[in-house]
Scaffold this motif. Structure first.
Motif, PDB file in Angstrom:
ATOM      1  N   GLY A  24     -17.122  50.660  41.648  1.00  0.00           N
ATOM      2  CA  GLY A  24     -16.276  51.831  41.430  1.00  0.00           C
ATOM      3  C   GLY A  24     -15.213  51.967  42.487  1.00  0.00           C
ATOM      4  O   GLY A  24     -15.433  51.623  43.647  1.00  0.00           O
ATOM      5  N   ASN A  25     -14.061  52.473  42.076  1.00  0.00           N
ATOM      6  CA  ASN A  25     -12.998  52.699  43.055  1.00  0.00           C
ATOM      7  C   ASN A  25     -13.068  54.133  43.575  1.00  0.00           C
ATOM      8  O   ASN A  25     -14.001  54.868  43.273  1.00  0.00           O
ATOM      9  N   GLU A  26     -12.061  54.526  44.345  1.00  0.00           N
ATOM     10  CA  GLU A  26     -12.101  55.846  44.965  1.00  0.00           C
ATOM     11  C   GLU A  26     -12.089  56.983  43.960  1.00  0.00           C
ATOM     12  O   GLU A  26     -12.574  58.069  44.242  1.00  0.00           O
ATOM     13  N   SER A  27     -11.523  56.727  42.798  1.00  0.00           N
ATOM     14  CA  SER A  27     -11.540  57.788  41.780  1.00  0.00           C
ATOM     15  C   SER A  27     -12.802  57.716  40.929  1.00  0.00           C
ATOM     16  O   SER A  27     -12.913  58.380  39.910  1.00  0.00           O
ATOM     17  N   LYS A  28     -13.730  56.881  41.369  1.00  0.00           N
ATOM     18  CA  LYS A  28     -15.060  56.762  40.745  1.00  0.00           C
ATOM     19  C   LYS A  28     -14.979  56.311  39.290  1.00  0.00           C
ATOM     20  O   LYS A  28     -15.720  56.783  38.433  1.00  0.00           O
ATOM     21  N   LYS A  29     -14.050  55.412  39.023  1.00  0.00           N
ATOM     22  CA  LYS A  29     -14.055  54.747  37.725  1.00  0.00           C
ATOM     23  C   LYS A  29     -14.907  53.500  37.889  1.00  0.00           C
ATOM     24  O   LYS A  29     -14.587  52.627  38.690  1.00  0.00           O
ATOM     25  N   TRP A  30     -15.986  53.437  37.138  1.00  0.00           N
ATOM     26  CA  TRP A  30     -16.965  52.378  37.321  1.00  0.00           C
ATOM     27  C   TRP A  30     -16.773  51.289  36.289  1.00  0.00           C
ATOM     28  O   TRP A  30     -16.604  51.567  35.106  1.00  0.00           O
ATOM     29  N   SER A  31     -16.821  50.046  36.742  1.00  0.00           N
ATOM     30  CA  SER A  31     -16.772  48.926  35.801  1.00  0.00           C
ATOM     31  C   SER A  31     -17.938  47.983  36.087  1.00  0.00           C
ATOM     32  O   SER A  31     -18.316  47.775  37.251  1.00  0.00           O
ATOM     33  N   GLU A  32     -18.490  47.436  35.009  1.00  0.00           N
ATOM     34  CA  GLU A  32     -19.637  46.539  35.172  1.00  0.00           C
ATOM     35  C   GLU A  32     -19.148  45.193  35.670  1.00  0.00           C
ATOM     36  O   GLU A  32     -18.266  44.594  35.078  1.00  0.00           O
ATOM     37  N   ILE A  33     -19.717  44.707  36.762  1.00  0.00           N
ATOM     38  CA  ILE A  33     -19.293  43.403  37.291  1.00  0.00           C
ATOM     39  C   ILE A  33     -20.387  42.349  37.162  1.00  0.00           C
ATOM     40  O   ILE A  33     -20.117  41.160  37.255  1.00  0.00           O
ATOM     41  N   GLU A  34     -21.616  42.765  36.966  1.00  0.00           N
ATOM     42  CA  GLU A  34     -22.721  41.796  36.813  1.00  0.00           C
ATOM     43  C   GLU A  34     -23.768  42.421  35.919  1.00  0.00           C
ATOM     44  O   GLU A  34     -23.970  43.645  35.942  1.00  0.00           O
ATOM     45  N   ARG A  35     -24.437  41.565  35.159  1.00  0.00           N
ATOM     46  CA  ARG A  35     -25.587  42.019  34.371  1.00  0.00           C
ATOM     47  C   ARG A  35     -26.575  40.863  34.361  1.00  0.00           C
ATOM     48  O   ARG A  35     -26.214  39.736  34.029  1.00  0.00           O
TER      49      ARG A  35
END
Lengths: 261, 267
Positions: free
Chosen positions: B207-218
């Motif tokens: 997640g970045n500073e604006s707390k937008k989360w993206s999946e990077i591993e599963r």
């Protein structure tokens, strides 16, 4: 619960923390929090408003942004609170606004120089005024490094008291020396002068002051730093009555040290 | 009561009754963390072997030979090798663990556990179990010194040749936010292990500073298995890592590499 900013030797300290709990279910606090810096002058806890942090925000504070008197003891605390604090306090505030148990709500606290940084996951609670410390220290490294023992102590009362810490070889109980540590301070003790070898396991004891002991290593060329704390003796076992076992471990070692003196 | 509070309390009720670590039950079992093994041409791992039983009993001077059992696991949690290493009579032995210089350690090994002898010592520890929470030092080939980290959490028990994973997991998926804001320029490597007896699915969110989360591993972690995932942090902005899983405590060990410096800590 407090977050520590350290300053030790020629190293600056940093504190990196977020209004973002480690888990999503224990603490749903979302009010803006006042951040206060707290430090002791020996007679009172002094407090100074640093700003407001909103839920989701992250802040880094470096020790070189604080006035020298705030880090005169080597440690300054950051306290998030919904209250307003008076500039002088007789005791540290007790109410935790940020808390969690699984795990503790922590920050990253560490030290840095021009080229490197080292850190640990930190939170600190006041220690009892009358307590003791016993720790085994396997962090001394050799060759191109300077080794230190860093002892953190915070009590609710603001007094800065000097206590003694004794340094032993844990195998033959040979006494290597004596050093001073202080309450409400980050005390730094140079270890290389005591002559521990790579196969010695140093034993450090203070019978009158509790503390959180760290090994601090500084590469002579400054390219790397190392900081880690030791576990309390209770961590040598799991389950059962760990407090009782810790008392027994301490009592046993204190007794043996007494016999060898 | 607000609906969100009610939901939280219901979740709390589901999670709380179980502890992070289960009691091994078999008397005389010994416990160890599952320590990251970084062992290749770049990485070096040093374990500080101590006489844990002697530290408990108050006598660290050995009068007879004693050994600690080092067991190595691959990323799928399969046991690869076992070594008995003598406990130091002088207090401390820094054990260098590297598959390139020691063929008995498989190059596939990615973690290890250290089990001490318990029953022979006649330790008076009541209902407690002797545990190795360990101090492990890591360095890169160009590091001047080692960075130390203590054990992350109690993971495995050992008794009479049987190894059991003693970590707990919950019924519901939960989020663990690594309590370290990522700041660059640096390379971050996160070591996550599965201390539970069953496989656990893991999603890693960045997640970045604006707390937008993206999946990077599963990935799925088998029991006693481990995985390292990496985040290159090129800019100086802040970002965060979240672990979504059924782990009670999905806390990784964090390696932060910047220049010639290495900082290692549990996140």
């Amino acid at each position: 619960m407090f977050f520590p900013i350290l300053k030790a030797l020629h190293l600056q300290g940093f504190l990196d923390f977020g209004y973002l709990p480690a888990n999503s279910w224990e603490n749903l606090e979302s009010r803006p929090m006042n951040l206060y810096a707290l430090w002791t002058d020996g007679d009172s806890w002094r407090s100074e408003f640093q700003g407001v942090i909103n839920r989701g925000e992250n802040i880094r504070i470096n020790s070189n942004s604080l006035r020298p008197e705030m880090l005169a003891t080597g440690i300054c605390l950051i306290y998030p609170t919904a209250d307003e604090l008076m500039p002088k306090l007789d005791l540290l505030p007790k109410k935790p606004y940020w808390f969690s148990n699984v795990p503790e709500w922590r920050c990253t606290s560490g030290l840095f120089n021009e080229g490197a940084q080292t850190s640990y996951q930190a939170e600190i609670y006041p220690l009892p005024s009358k307590a003791s410390m016993l720790t085994f220290h396997p962090f001394i490294q050799f060759n191109e490094i300077d080794n230190y023992l860093l002892v953190l102590n915070i009590t609710s009362e603001p007094a800065i008291e000097t206590h003694q810490i004794e340094l032993f070889n844990s195998s033959n109980l040979e006494r290597y020396g004596l050093a001073e540590v202080r309450t409400n301070s980050a005390s730094v003790i140079e270890l290389d002068e005591f002559g521990f070898t790579s196969s010695d396991l140093p034993l450090f004891i203070s019978k009158t002051m509790a503390g959180i002991p760290f090994g601090l290593g500084i590469a002579k060329d400054g390219s790397m730093l190392s900081l880690e704390h030791t576990h309390p003796p209770a961590s040598l076992v799991l389950f059962g009555n760990r407090n009782q076992i810790q008392s027994k471990i301490k009592k046993g070692w204190f007794q043996r040290i007494g016999e060898f003196k | 009561m607000k609906k969100s509070d009610l939901l939280r309390k219901a979740k709390y009720a589901l999670w709380i009754p179980r502890k992070i670590t289960r009691n091994p039950k078999t008397k005389g079992s010994v416990i160890s963390d599952l320590f990251p093994l970084r062992s290749d041409s770049q990485w070096q791992t040093h374990f500080e072997l101590l006489n844990v039983a002697g530290l408990i009993s108050g006598d660290n001077a050995l009068t007879q030979d004693k050994y600690a059992r080092f067991i190595f696991f691959d990323g799928d949690g399969e046991k690869l090798a076992e070594k008995l290493i003598s406990i130091p009579s002088s207090g401390r032995k820094t054990v260098f663990l590297n598959s390139e210089s020691d063929p008995s350690i498989s190059s596939r090994a990615s973690s290890f556990a250290v089990f001490h002898e318990s029953s022979r010592d006649g330790l008076d520890i009541g209902e407690s179990f002797l545990a190795e929470r360990g101090y492990t030092g890591y360095s890169l080939s160009n590091s001047a010194i080692r960075g130390y980290v203590h054990g992350n959490f109690d993971s495995l028990s050992y008794k009479d040749g049987k190894i059991k994973a003693i970590g707990n997991k919950g019924l519901l998926t939960r989020l663990y936010t690594v309590q370290h804001p990522l700041r660059g320029p640096a390379t971050y490597e996160f070591f996550l292990s599965n201390p539970t007896p069953r496989p656990v699915s893991v999603k890693v969110l960045h997640g970045n500073e604006s707390k937008k989360w993206s999946e990077i591993e599963r990935f799925e972690l088998k029991s006693k298995g481990s995985r390292i995932f990496r985040v290159e942090k090129e800019d100086e902005g802040v970002s965060f890592i979240r672990i979504r899983s059924k782990f009670y405590l999905g806390r990784p060990v964090v390696f932060r590499i910047s220049g010639r410096g290495l900082d290692v800590f549990h996140g």
